[in-house]
Design a protein around this motif. Structure first.
Motif, PDB file in Angstrom:
ATOM      1  N   PRO A 198      83.331  19.358 -51.871  1.00 53.97           N
ATOM      2  CA  PRO A 198      82.130  20.124 -51.493  1.00 53.97           C
ATOM      3  C   PRO A 198      81.607  20.969 -52.662  1.00 53.97           C
ATOM      4  O   PRO A 198      80.410  20.991 -52.931  1.00 53.97           O
ATOM      5  CB  PRO A 198      82.616  21.018 -50.341  1.00 53.97           C
ATOM      6  CG  PRO A 198      83.804  20.303 -49.783  1.00 53.97           C
ATOM      7  CD  PRO A 198      84.454  19.626 -50.957  1.00 53.97           C
ATOM      8  N   GLU A 199      82.521  21.640 -53.381  1.00 57.27           N
ATOM      9  CA  GLU A 199      82.096  22.451 -54.532  1.00 57.27           C
ATOM     10  C   GLU A 199      81.497  21.559 -55.620  1.00 57.27           C
ATOM     11  O   GLU A 199      80.532  21.931 -56.274  1.00 57.27           O
ATOM     12  CB  GLU A 199      83.285  23.232 -55.117  1.00 57.27           C
ATOM     13  CG  GLU A 199      83.732  24.410 -54.292  1.00 57.27           C
ATOM     14  CD  GLU A 199      84.681  24.034 -53.162  1.00 57.27           C
ATOM     15  OE1 GLU A 199      84.896  22.818 -52.945  1.00 57.27           O
ATOM     16  OE2 GLU A 199      85.211  24.943 -52.507  1.00 57.27           O
ATOM     17  N   MET A 200      82.078  20.376 -55.799  1.00 58.03           N
ATOM     18  CA  MET A 200      81.558  19.442 -56.802  1.00 58.03           C
ATOM     19  C   MET A 200      80.117  19.058 -56.472  1.00 58.03           C
ATOM     20  O   MET A 200      79.253  19.023 -57.344  1.00 58.03           O
ATOM     21  CB  MET A 200      82.434  18.180 -56.844  1.00 58.03           C
ATOM     22  CG  MET A 200      82.039  17.188 -57.912  1.00 58.03           C
ATOM     23  SD  MET A 200      82.281  15.481 -57.393  1.00 58.03           S
ATOM     24  CE  MET A 200      80.805  15.173 -56.430  1.00 58.03           C
ATOM     25  N   ILE A 201      79.877  18.777 -55.191  1.00 59.50           N
ATOM     26  CA  ILE A 201      78.538  18.370 -54.754  1.00 59.50           C
ATOM     27  C   ILE A 201      77.537  19.510 -54.980  1.00 59.50           C
ATOM     28  O   ILE A 201      76.458  19.304 -55.545  1.00 59.50           O
ATOM     29  CB  ILE A 201      78.578  17.966 -53.259  1.00 59.50           C
ATOM     30  CG1 ILE A 201      79.387  16.664 -53.109  1.00 59.50           C
ATOM     31  CG2 ILE A 201      77.178  17.826 -52.671  1.00 59.50           C
ATOM     32  CD1 ILE A 201      79.829  16.374 -51.691  1.00 59.50           C
ATOM     33  N   ARG A 263      74.851  17.099 -50.063  1.00 59.64           N
ATOM     34  CA  ARG A 263      74.620  18.540 -50.209  1.00 59.64           C
ATOM     35  C   ARG A 263      73.972  19.114 -48.936  1.00 59.64           C
ATOM     36  O   ARG A 263      74.351  20.176 -48.454  1.00 59.64           O
ATOM     37  CB  ARG A 263      73.731  18.774 -51.441  1.00 59.64           C
ATOM     38  CG  ARG A 263      73.352  20.198 -51.695  1.00 59.64           C
ATOM     39  CD  ARG A 263      71.925  20.417 -51.239  1.00 59.64           C
ATOM     40  NE  ARG A 263      71.581  21.827 -51.241  1.00 59.64           N
ATOM     41  CZ  ARG A 263      70.738  22.359 -50.394  1.00 59.64           C
ATOM     42  NH1 ARG A 263      70.160  21.640 -49.452  1.00 59.64           N
ATOM     43  NH2 ARG A 263      70.460  23.633 -50.456  1.00 59.64           N
ATOM     44  N   ASP A 264      72.986  18.382 -48.378  1.00 54.81           N
ATOM     45  CA  ASP A 264      72.314  18.852 -47.159  1.00 54.81           C
ATOM     46  C   ASP A 264      73.307  18.979 -46.010  1.00 54.81           C
ATOM     47  O   ASP A 264      73.252  19.910 -45.222  1.00 54.81           O
ATOM     48  CB  ASP A 264      71.183  17.885 -46.760  1.00 54.81           C
ATOM     49  CG  ASP A 264      69.989  18.042 -47.695  1.00 54.81           C
ATOM     50  OD1 ASP A 264      69.982  19.007 -48.480  1.00 54.81           O
ATOM     51  OD2 ASP A 264      69.082  17.183 -47.646  1.00 54.81           O
ATOM     52  N   ASN A 265      74.204  18.007 -45.938  1.00 55.85           N
ATOM     53  CA  ASN A 265      75.200  18.053 -44.864  1.00 55.85           C
ATOM     54  C   ASN A 265      76.072  19.304 -44.965  1.00 55.85           C
ATOM     55  O   ASN A 265      76.368  19.954 -43.957  1.00 55.85           O
ATOM     56  CB  ASN A 265      76.089  16.811 -44.953  1.00 55.85           C
ATOM     57  CG  ASN A 265      76.164  16.115 -43.629  1.00 55.85           C
ATOM     58  OD1 ASN A 265      75.137  15.715 -43.098  1.00 55.85           O
ATOM     59  ND2 ASN A 265      77.361  16.027 -43.073  1.00 55.85           N
ATOM     60  N   ILE A 266      76.455  19.621 -46.200  1.00 59.43           N
ATOM     61  CA  ILE A 266      77.300  20.814 -46.396  1.00 59.43           C
ATOM     62  C   ILE A 266      76.487  22.070 -46.085  1.00 59.43           C
ATOM     63  O   ILE A 266      76.942  22.964 -45.367  1.00 59.43           O
ATOM     64  CB  ILE A 266      77.832  20.891 -47.844  1.00 59.43           C
ATOM     65  CG1 ILE A 266      78.750  19.699 -48.125  1.00 59.43           C
ATOM     66  CG2 ILE A 266      78.574  22.191 -48.092  1.00 59.43           C
ATOM     67  CD1 ILE A 266      79.081  19.499 -49.584  1.00 59.43           C
ATOM     68  N   ALA A 267      75.246  22.117 -46.621  1.00 59.57           N
ATOM     69  CA  ALA A 267      74.434  23.326 -46.454  1.00 59.57           C
ATOM     70  C   ALA A 267      74.003  23.527 -45.008  1.00 59.57           C
ATOM     71  O   ALA A 267      73.927  24.660 -44.535  1.00 59.57           O
ATOM     72  CB  ALA A 267      73.216  23.248 -47.377  1.00 59.57           C
ATOM     73  N   HIS A 268      73.718  22.443 -44.295  1.00 56.04           N
ATOM     74  CA  HIS A 268      73.179  22.587 -42.940  1.00 56.04           C
ATOM     75  C   HIS A 268      74.251  22.538 -41.863  1.00 56.04           C
ATOM     76  O   HIS A 268      74.164  23.220 -40.857  1.00 56.04           O
ATOM     77  CB  HIS A 268      72.118  21.506 -42.663  1.00 56.04           C
ATOM     78  CG  HIS A 268      71.002  21.530 -43.666  1.00 56.04           C
ATOM     79  ND1 HIS A 268      70.217  20.428 -43.945  1.00 56.04           N
ATOM     80  CD2 HIS A 268      70.553  22.523 -44.486  1.00 56.04           C
ATOM     81  CE1 HIS A 268      69.341  20.746 -44.887  1.00 56.04           C
ATOM     82  NE2 HIS A 268      69.529  22.014 -45.224  1.00 56.04           N
ATOM     83  N   GLY A 270      77.755  22.501 -42.695  1.00 59.49           N
ATOM     84  CA  GLY A 270      79.001  23.121 -43.164  1.00 59.49           C
ATOM     85  C   GLY A 270      80.148  22.144 -43.346  1.00 59.49           C
ATOM     86  O   GLY A 270      81.287  22.562 -43.520  1.00 59.49           O
ATOM     87  N   ILE A 271      79.857  20.854 -43.305  1.00 61.20           N
ATOM     88  CA  ILE A 271      80.940  19.883 -43.503  1.00 61.20           C
ATOM     89  C   ILE A 271      80.503  18.743 -44.428  1.00 61.20           C
ATOM     90  O   ILE A 271      79.312  18.491 -44.600  1.00 61.20           O
ATOM     91  CB  ILE A 271      81.417  19.240 -42.161  1.00 61.20           C
ATOM     92  CG1 ILE A 271      80.201  18.751 -41.363  1.00 61.20           C
ATOM     93  CG2 ILE A 271      82.285  20.176 -41.355  1.00 61.20           C
ATOM     94  CD1 ILE A 271      80.560  17.787 -40.261  1.00 61.20           C
ATOM     95  N   LEU A 272      81.497  18.064 -44.953  1.00 56.08           N
ATOM     96  CA  LEU A 272      81.226  16.881 -45.767  1.00 56.08           C
ATOM     97  C   LEU A 272      80.854  15.711 -44.857  1.00 56.08           C
ATOM     98  O   LEU A 272      81.324  15.650 -43.716  1.00 56.08           O
ATOM     99  CB  LEU A 272      82.495  16.489 -46.516  1.00 56.08           C
ATOM    100  CG  LEU A 272      82.638  16.849 -47.988  1.00 56.08           C
ATOM    101  CD1 LEU A 272      83.953  16.307 -48.510  1.00 56.08           C
ATOM    102  CD2 LEU A 272      81.505  16.278 -48.804  1.00 56.08           C
ATOM    103  N   ILE A 273      80.077  14.798 -45.373  1.00 54.64           N
ATOM    104  CA  ILE A 273      79.771  13.572 -44.630  1.00 54.64           C
ATOM    105  C   ILE A 273      81.077  12.853 -44.299  1.00 54.64           C
ATOM    106  O   ILE A 273      81.995  12.814 -45.127  1.00 54.64           O
ATOM    107  CB  ILE A 273      78.865  12.659 -45.511  1.00 54.64           C
ATOM    108  CG1 ILE A 273      77.456  13.257 -45.581  1.00 54.64           C
ATOM    109  CG2 ILE A 273      78.829  11.228 -45.013  1.00 54.64           C
ATOM    110  CD1 ILE A 273      76.567  12.639 -46.622  1.00 54.64           C
ATOM    111  N   ASP A 274      81.159  12.296 -43.109  1.00 53.86           N
ATOM    112  CA  ASP A 274      82.354  11.557 -42.679  1.00 53.86           C
ATOM    113  C   ASP A 274      82.697  10.458 -43.673  1.00 53.86           C
ATOM    114  O   ASP A 274      81.805   9.733 -44.129  1.00 53.86           O
ATOM    115  CB  ASP A 274      82.070  10.877 -41.320  1.00 53.86           C
ATOM    116  CG  ASP A 274      82.681  11.699 -40.207  1.00 53.86           C
ATOM    117  OD1 ASP A 274      83.295  12.731 -40.524  1.00 53.86           O
ATOM    118  OD2 ASP A 274      82.531  11.295 -39.039  1.00 53.86           O
TER     119      ASP A 274
END
Ligand SMILES: [Zn+2]
Length: 308
Positions: A198-201, A263-268, A270-274
Motif C-alpha cells: 500500500p505504501e509503495m502504491i 491507489r483509489d482502492n486504498i484511498a477510498h 482503505g484496502i488493497l485490491i483483492d
C-alpha cells in the motif's frame, strides 16, 4: 560467504551510473544497458538481445530483472532507478564498541539507508552487533551505527587475534529535497523491498502526480476538469505529439491506470485490491518509474526544441 561477496562485487563493478546490464526475458542473458537506452525506448526503438537475437524493449528488460529471484541481480533496477551503494571496511576488536558514521564513508547525511551488509573478513570471527537505546523504532535508519564486536567461535583452529576486518556494503537512497517526485519514487522502491505494497502504491502515485502536473504547468496545459488519472492522455496528445515523440508505450499506460486504480482502492476503501500480488507491485512500480522518466525525457526534448 566469501564466494558470494566476490560474485556480488563483480556484479557491482558492472553497475555504475553509465553502464549496467539487464536480463533478457527470453533467454535470461545479460543485455547491455546504458543511460541512452531511455531516449531510444521513448523514441520507439526496441533492443536486440545479443544472446538469443530476439527483440525486446527496455520496460520488459527492467521488469524481468526486478522479478529475478537472484538477490544480487534483482537489485540492479533499483540502482538504475537511482539508489547508490557504498563499500568500505573497518576493524572491530572483540568485546568492544565502535561507532561508524556513514558520512565518513561518503554517504550523504540524511540519506535513506536501505540495507546494510556486514561480512567479517577475519582473521578472527567477530560479528558486529548493533547497539540501540531503550526505544527501538521499527524502521530506524540514522546515519550512525554503534556496534559491539561479539566473538563467534565457529572454527576448530586456534585464533589468537582479537579483531576482525569487517567489509560493509550500504545501499542508500540520496534524499533529493529539491525533487519530491524523485524522492517519492525512491521511497516507493524502498516500500517494494520491504513488501509494504500500500505504501509503495501511494508513493508511486505521488511521484507520478507531481511529475505529470509539473510537466503540464511548464507547457501551460489546462488541467481544469481533467481527472488525475487522465492527465497522461493530455500529455501524450498535447505535449508528446507536437514534439513528434511517440506516446508512452501502451502497456505502461495501461499499468499506470491499474496503479491509479490500486491507489483509489486504498484511498477510498482503505484496502488493497483483492489478489494484489508481488508481481502486480513489480509491474506497477516499473510503470511509475517509466512514467517518471518519460516526463523527464519530454522536458529535456522541449528544452532543446527551437519552438520552446
Ligand atoms: Zn535473450
Amino acid at each position: 560467504m566469501i564466494d558470494l561477496m566476490c560474485t556480488y562485487n563483480s556484479i557491482k563493478n558492472l553497475i555504475n551510473k553509465d553502464f549496467s546490464f539487464l536480463l533478457c526475458p527470453s533467454c535470461q542473458g545479460g543485455v547491455r544497458f546504458s543511460r541512452d537506452c531511455f531516449p531510444k525506448f521513448f523514441g520507439g526503438e526496441e533492443i536486440l538481445c545479443n544472446n538469443c537475437a530476439k527483440n525486446t524493449n527496455l520496460y520488459h528488460l527492467f521488469l524481468n530483472t526486478l522479478k529475478n529471484s537472484h538477490f544480487f541481480l534483482n537489485k540492479i533496477p533499483i540502482f538504475i532507478a537511482g539508489y547508490e551503494e557504498a563499500f568500505f571496511k573497518f576493524r572491530i576488536e572483540e568485546n568492544s564498541i565502535i561507532q561508524i558514521r556513514f558520512e565518513d564513508y561518503g554517504i550523504p547525511t540524511n540519506s535513506r539507508i536501505i540495507n546494510i551488509n556486514y561480512t567479517s573478513g577475519g582473521p578472527s570471527f567477530i560479528q558486529p552487533i548493533e547497539i540501540h537505546g531503550n526505544n527501538v523504532p521499527l524502521r530506524r535508519r540514522g546515519n550512525v551505527v554503534n556496534l559491539y564486536g561479539v566473538p563467534i567461535v565457529n572454527s576448530e583452529e586456534e585464533i589468537t587475534e582479537t579483531y576482525s576486518d569487517i567489509n560493509v556494503s550500504v545501499i542508500y537512497s540520496p534524499v533529493d529535497v529539491d525533487d519530491i517526485a524523485r524522492d517519492s519514487l525512491m521511497r516507493a522502491f524502498y516500500w517494494l523491498l520491504s513488501d509494504e505494497f500500500p505504501e509503495m502504491i501511494l508513493s508511486s502515485v505521488v511521484s507520478l502526480e507531481i511529475s505529470f502536473k509539473r510537466l503540464c504547468k511548464k507547457f501551460h496545459i489546462d488541467l481544469n476538469n481533467v481527472k488525475d488519472k487522465d492527465i497522461l492522455k493530455k500529455i501524450n496528445q498535447e505535449i508528446a505529439l507536437p514534439l513528434n515523440i511517440p506516446p508512452l508505450n501502451e502497456e505502461i499506460v495501461h499499468t499506470i491506470r491499474r496503479l491509479w486504480g490500486s491507489r483509489d482502492n486504498i484511498a477510498h476503501k482503505g484496502i488493497l485490491i483483492d489478489g494484489y500480488s508481488r508481481e502486480s507491485a513489480q509491474k506497477q512500480i516499473s510503470s511509475a518509474f517509466f512514467g517518471f522518466k518519460y516526463c523527464e525525457f519530454l522536458e529535456k526534448k522541449a528544452n532543446r526544441s527551437p519552438t520552446n
